[in-house]
Scaffold this motif. Structure first.
Motif, PDB file in Angstrom:
ATOM      1  N   GLN A 190       0.808  -1.217   0.000  1.00  0.00           N
ATOM      2  CA  GLN A 190       0.000   0.000   0.000  1.00  0.00           C
ATOM      3  C   GLN A 190       0.843   1.270   0.000  1.00  0.00           C
ATOM      4  N   LEU A 191       2.148   1.155   0.191  1.00  0.00           N
ATOM      5  CA  LEU A 191       3.022   2.322   0.250  1.00  0.00           C
ATOM      6  C   LEU A 191       3.540   2.660  -1.139  1.00  0.00           C
ATOM      7  N   LEU A 192       3.455   3.929  -1.495  1.00  0.00           N
ATOM      8  CA  LEU A 192       3.973   4.435  -2.762  1.00  0.00           C
ATOM      9  C   LEU A 192       4.909   5.597  -2.462  1.00  0.00           C
ATOM     10  N   ILE A 193       6.177   5.469  -2.864  1.00  0.00           N
ATOM     11  CA  ILE A 193       7.151   6.539  -2.660  1.00  0.00           C
ATOM     12  C   ILE A 193       7.030   7.528  -3.812  1.00  0.00           C
ATOM     13  N   VAL A 194       6.885   8.793  -3.487  1.00  0.00           N
ATOM     14  CA  VAL A 194       6.673   9.829  -4.500  1.00  0.00           C
ATOM     15  C   VAL A 194       7.702  10.946  -4.329  1.00  0.00           C
ATOM     16  N   SER A 195       7.745  11.817  -5.318  1.00  0.00           N
ATOM     17  CA  SER A 195       8.673  12.954  -5.287  1.00  0.00           C
ATOM     18  C   SER A 195       8.053  14.098  -4.492  1.00  0.00           C
ATOM     19  N   ILE A 347      -4.231   0.766  -5.487  1.00  0.00           N
ATOM     20  CA  ILE A 347      -2.797   0.455  -5.601  1.00  0.00           C
ATOM     21  C   ILE A 347      -2.360   0.327  -7.057  1.00  0.00           C
ATOM     22  N   GLU A 348      -3.062  -0.468  -7.834  1.00  0.00           N
ATOM     23  CA  GLU A 348      -2.629  -0.737  -9.207  1.00  0.00           C
ATOM     24  C   GLU A 348      -2.699   0.525 -10.060  1.00  0.00           C
ATOM     25  N   THR A 349      -3.755   1.304  -9.915  1.00  0.00           N
ATOM     26  CA  THR A 349      -3.906   2.519 -10.722  1.00  0.00           C
ATOM     27  C   THR A 349      -2.801   3.520 -10.423  1.00  0.00           C
ATOM     28  N   PHE A 350      -2.524   3.770  -9.155  1.00  0.00           N
ATOM     29  CA  PHE A 350      -1.495   4.740  -8.798  1.00  0.00           C
ATOM     30  C   PHE A 350      -0.103   4.226  -9.155  1.00  0.00           C
ATOM     31  N   THR A 351       0.108   2.931  -9.052  1.00  0.00           N
ATOM     32  CA  THR A 351       1.401   2.376  -9.438  1.00  0.00           C
ATOM     33  C   THR A 351       1.658   2.573 -10.929  1.00  0.00           C
ATOM     34  N   ASN A 352       0.643   2.315 -11.747  1.00  0.00           N
ATOM     35  CA  ASN A 352       0.791   2.521 -13.187  1.00  0.00           C
ATOM     36  C   ASN A 352       1.020   3.993 -13.507  1.00  0.00           C
ATOM     37  N   ALA A 353       0.306   4.881 -12.809  1.00  0.00           N
ATOM     38  CA  ALA A 353       0.477   6.311 -13.059  1.00  0.00           C
ATOM     39  C   ALA A 353       1.875   6.773 -12.674  1.00  0.00           C
ATOM     40  N   LYS A 354       2.398   6.255 -11.590  1.00  0.00           N
ATOM     41  CA  LYS A 354       3.758   6.603 -11.172  1.00  0.00           C
ATOM     42  C   LYS A 354       4.771   6.133 -12.212  1.00  0.00           C
ATOM     43  N   ARG A 355       4.563   4.950 -12.742  1.00  0.00           N
ATOM     44  CA  ARG A 355       5.457   4.423 -13.770  1.00  0.00           C
ATOM     45  C   ARG A 355       5.428   5.322 -15.013  1.00  0.00           C
TER      46      ARG A 355
END
Length: 495
Positions: A190-195, A347-355
């Motif tokens: 559930q953790l997403l590292i962002v800028s 999770i999946e949507t934000f992960t794809n957007a980060k990529r």
């Protein structure tokens, strides 16, 4: 020392660039005759062969025209190109007509309309009560350098893109840290590292808000967050803030909305804390409206009186809260490291957007931060810097009491890296004069009015003048002197 060949090469290159520059700025116009190679060589103390080579190169590049037995002249094409360049340069400060400008997307048009207004650099000798930056002396240089060296020695033989969610070591360390310090239970997935938190807000706006939809925001509030939503065409619904944070009683009267953005632990800028009753009311309202809640855990590390209340994410039973945090206020805003705790459904949507956005945050700093967290260095640093910031706040409060006394009311002292100072005898319309007078005294202060959106319930005419005064950048002596200058500025404004 350069050899003769290197010296001649350097001189010829210098002459070549000089003639090109004179053609570009119009000193040499189209068709103008250039000095002969013999005359120019004598004038510059160069050999005729060197000048001849320069002319040959200029001719080969199309800047001059040379013919045997005739003088070299500036080429007409080169002069025309230079004239176009000069015309564009002269018009660079004048907006071009719409029919000449390239088309912007709807998002581009929204962004172009925003007024972000970066401040000018601080002048020498100025005392700056800006909120946001930290003192470079507070950075844990030794611990950070040690961690960076350690991760560089362990560099993988295979340099490849990493998981868009962030380095696994950092997410594991962060999971444990959030559990211990914020009572927040989540999985590593559930953790997403962002800028930084700003990218987190951008992702939320881009992925969860339809153009033209409504987003509830605090008023006054964090304008950079508001701009992130406005950039994607959102309509802002302003809800007032009082001494207990967001006035949740106003939510029921609002129309349909897709998101609410709040800073419940340390409301920006007023510093109020959202109590448990309002937290539950907000959560129930969001569940009924099927609206997302973006919880910005702003300045949660700097509570000077009591431990922070449970996060909205921890209280949420419906999977509607997105928790956002950053290391900008404890380590450095230049690191651009923040994090999101996402509901499982996102999770999946934000992960794809980060990529798609930037692949992932820089791996080296992520791994170094993971080491600080694992070894306890980060927690020790936070305890140390919390004491330093509390001492600075105490110095600011004492200086305000000494030099301004009953003239001001201070708000937001329970936590954070800034306070709001209200001037009882000045109307909000006097903020600009006070800021300008303070600047003349060599101190920079920042008005609170730009942090308000237009509101029918709290018009500017009903407010006193207010300043948002940060103290994380200054030492104790500078804080004392800065407030003394501010008191002089106040007297000038009254006069």
């Amino acid at each position: 020392m350069p050899t003769d060949v290197e010296r001649r090469t350097g001189l010829s290159r210098k002459l070549y660039e000089e003639i090109r520059a004179r053609i570009a700025d119009g000193t040499y116009v189209a068709g103008e005759r250039l000095p002969s190679t013999r005359a120019l060589a004598a004038e510059r103390g160069l050999s005729r062969a060197t000048v001849s080579l320069v002319y040959e190169q200029l001719a080969a590049d199309g800047f001059i025209e040379s013919r045997a037995g005739a003088a070299s002249r500036v080429a007409h094409g080169a002069a025309q190109a230079s004239a176009v360049g000069r015309t564009k340069q002269a018009r660079s400060t004048v907006p071009e007509p719409d029919h000449l400008a390239g088309p912007l997307s709807a998002i581009g048009q929204h962004i172009a309309s925003l007024t972000l207004g970066d401040s000018s650099p601080t002048a020498s000798g100025e005392i700056d009560f800006v909120y946001g930056p930290l003192s470079g002396n507070d950075f844990p240089t030794l611990a950070w350098t040690k961690a960076l060296r350690a991760v560089e020695r362990q560099r993988s033989h295979r340099l490849e893109y990493e998981d868009p969610r962030g380095n696994l070591e950092l997410r594991r360390a962060l999971q444990a840290h959030l559990s211990q310090t914020r009572g927040l239970a989540c999985s590593v997935e559930q953790l997403l590292i962002v800028s930084g938190s700003q990218q987190a807000l951008d992702l939320c706006a881009r992925l969860l808000v339809q153009p033209g939809a409504s987003v509830v925001v605090e008023n006054p509030g964090y304008r950079m967050a508001h701009h992130a939503f406005e950039a994607y065409g959102a309509k802002l619904l302003n809800v007032d803030v009082d001494s207990q944070g967001l006035v949740t009683e106003q939510l029921a009267a609002l129309g349909p909305t897709q998101m609410v953005y709040v800073t419940p632990t340390h409301q920006f800028p007023l510093g109020s804390f959202l109590p448990i009753s309002r937290r539950r009311q907000l959560l129930d309202w969001a569940a009924d409206r099927r609206a997302w809640i973006v919880e910005d855990d702003y300045d949660s590390e700097y509570r000077y009186t009591v431990r922070p209340e449970a996060t909205l994410y921890s209280l949420d039973m419906h999977g509607r809260v997105i928790h956002v945090g950053t290391f900008s206020k404890t380590l450095s805003p230049q690191m651009r490291l923040g994090y999101m705790v996402l509901p499982t459904a996102l999770i999946e949507t934000f992960t794809n957007a980060k990529r798609v956005t930037d692949r992932h945050a820089a791996t080296g700093v992520q791994r170094a931060l993971a080491k600080l967290l694992e070894e306890g260095s980060y927690d020790r640093h936070v305890r140390r810097i919390r004491r330093l910031q509390q001492a600075r706040q105490r110095a600011l409060l004492q200086a305000l009491d000494r030099h301004l006394g009953g003239e001001v009311e201070v708000q937001g002292t329970a936590s954070g890296l800034h306070v709001v100072v209200w001037f009882r005898s000045l109307p909000a319309t006097a903020e600009r004069a006070l800021v300008g007078s303070a600047r003349q005294q060599g101190v920079r202060v920042y008005p609170i009015s730009p942090l308000f959106n237009p509101s029918k319930t709290r018009p500017a005419e009903q407010r006193s003048a207010g300043l948002v005064m940060g103290y994380a950048l200054q030492d104790l002596d500078a804080i004392e002197e800065g407030v003394r200058r501010l008191a002089d500025a106040l007297r000038d404004v009254r006069g």
